[in-house]
Design an enzyme around this catalytic site. Structure first.
Site, short mmCIF file in Angstrom:
data_model
loop_
_atom_site.label_atom_id
_atom_site.label_comp_id
_atom_site.label_asym_id
_atom_site.label_seq_id
_atom_site.Cartn_x
_atom_site.Cartn_y
_atom_site.Cartn_z
N CYS A 15 0.84 -1.21 0.00
CA CYS A 15 0.00 0.00 0.00
C CYS A 15 0.87 1.25 0.00
O CYS A 15 1.46 1.60 1.03
CB CYS A 15 -0.93 -0.02 1.21
N CYS A 41 -0.49 4.11 2.29
CA CYS A 41 -0.27 3.87 3.72
C CYS A 41 1.19 4.06 4.10
O CYS A 41 1.50 4.61 5.16
CB CYS A 41 -0.67 2.44 4.11
N ASP A 42 2.13 3.58 3.29
CA ASP A 42 3.52 3.47 3.72
C ASP A 42 4.51 4.34 2.97
O ASP A 42 5.67 4.46 3.40
CB ASP A 42 3.99 2.00 3.59
#
Ligand code: NAP
Length: 315
Positions: free
Chosen positions: A135, A138-139
């Site tokens: 992701c 997200c990261d």
């Protein structure tokens, strides 16, 4: 504890939320369950530019709007409520088993999406969360100034690779063939990005690292190669969450549920919508269309069922 509904929707992405909006607006007693927060794949998407009516909108904002909209029509939304199993009783009643109890309904719409496919190479599992990610939204921000590898050749790989260049100093996109599956517009955008370099005909063999990712090893045209990278983002498709249906239901070789024109599965009273069903493309707009079709079909089914029950009572 057992609760009774007209319709239970499993999954709170765009397909499930559209089904929920329509079903609740048609006055059906409807509950939607999601194992996490509402939004499904929308939450893994930074910016959406291909949903009609919005030039561009953040994934999490669209998720919030869809959720609020459906709730306004009376949809009962339950987040962080994972479904363990969907079973079917002899009389056609569906039983949706949760950790906290069970829900019963004649109609269930499965909008459960899927999970990222794993590469299955050494280092992937060991270094997950320590440089291996599925992701970018997200990261990505954890990798400021670093060199990254993206694996895959579809829409997700090219779009997320482009997104990662906001943070990374360089992004290698490793793809196993010499032709991308991604839409041409995404290929052109990636090609025009000076921070992106394509590594084609590359079969990933290993993700190397001790405490965190240090390199990616691959074979290209018979030769073993290694690229030093600080992170590896894997976008090689999806494994549908179709396994939670207990009785046999028709599916294709990839596990995607097969449906008819009303998105009915091979089990009466069970619909499949969005990324969990076999179809040409998995877009937000098609997911929303799926949810709409299934909700209307479910409403008609419930009406027919009620008529039959009334007639049986009179006979
Ligand atoms: P996808 O379209 O299925 O592409 C998966 C890619 O990963 C393919 O290039 C495939 O290679 C490669 N791959 C699969 N298994 C592999 C393995 N074991 N090792 C190495 N490579 C492997 O998946 P996706 O990109 O996640 O997209 C999923 C769906 O979401 C698609 O319908 C897509 O259109 C949609 N989506 C749309 C957008 C958008 O419209 N902006 C953005 C993201 C996703 P081959 O090509 O060789 O098979």
């Amino acid at each position: 504890m057992s609760e009774q509904f007209d319709v239970v929707i499993v999954g709170g992405g765009p397909a499930g939320l559209a089904a929920g909006l329509y079903a609740a607006r048609m006055n059906l007693r409807t509950v939607l369950l999601d194992r996490g927060p509402l939004g499904g794949q929308l939450l893994n998407t930074e910016l959406i530019e291909d949903y009609p009516g919005f030039d561009s909108i953040q994934g999490h904002e669209l998720a919030m709007r869809m959720g609020d909209h459906a709730r306004r029509f009376g949809l009962d939304v339950r987040e962080f409520e994972p479904v363990m199993e969907v079973d079917v009783e002899a009389d056609g009643t569906k039983v949706v088993r949760l950790e906290s109890g069970e829900l019963r309904a004649p109609a269930v719409i499965v909008a459960a999406g899927g999970l990222p496919r794993r590469l299955g190479v050494p280092g992937e599992q060991e270094l997950a969360g320590r440089g291996v990610s599925y992701c970018a939204v997200c990261d990505g921000a954890f990798f400021k100034g670093q060199v990254l590898a993206v694996v895959g050749g579809g829409d997700a790989a090219l779009e997320e690779g482009d997104f990662l260049t906001r943070y990374a100093s360089k992004v290698y996109i490793l793809h196993r063939r010499n032709q991308f599956r991604a839409q041409p517009v995404l290929q052109d955008r990636a090609r025009a990005n000076p921070k992106i370099e394509f590594v084609l005909e590359a079969q990933v063999r290993q993700i190397v690292g001790d405490q965190s990712v240090q390199a990616i090893r691959y074979v290209q045209r018979g030769e073993e190669r290694q690229l030093p990278v600080g992170g590896v983002f894997i976008f090689i498709g999806f494994v549908p969450n179709s396994g939670l249906i207990r009785p046999h239901v028709e599916h294709d070789a990839g596990g995607y549920l097969l449906t008819d024109r009303e998105l009915r599965t091979s089990i009466e009273g069970l619909w499949a919508v969005g990324d969990v069903r076999a179809q040409l493309t998995r877009q937000i707009a098609t997911a929303v269309g799926d949810g709409t079709t299934a909700a209307v079909s479910a409403s008609q089914y419930l009406e027919r069922r009620r008529d039959q029950q009334r007639q049986a009572a009179l006979a």
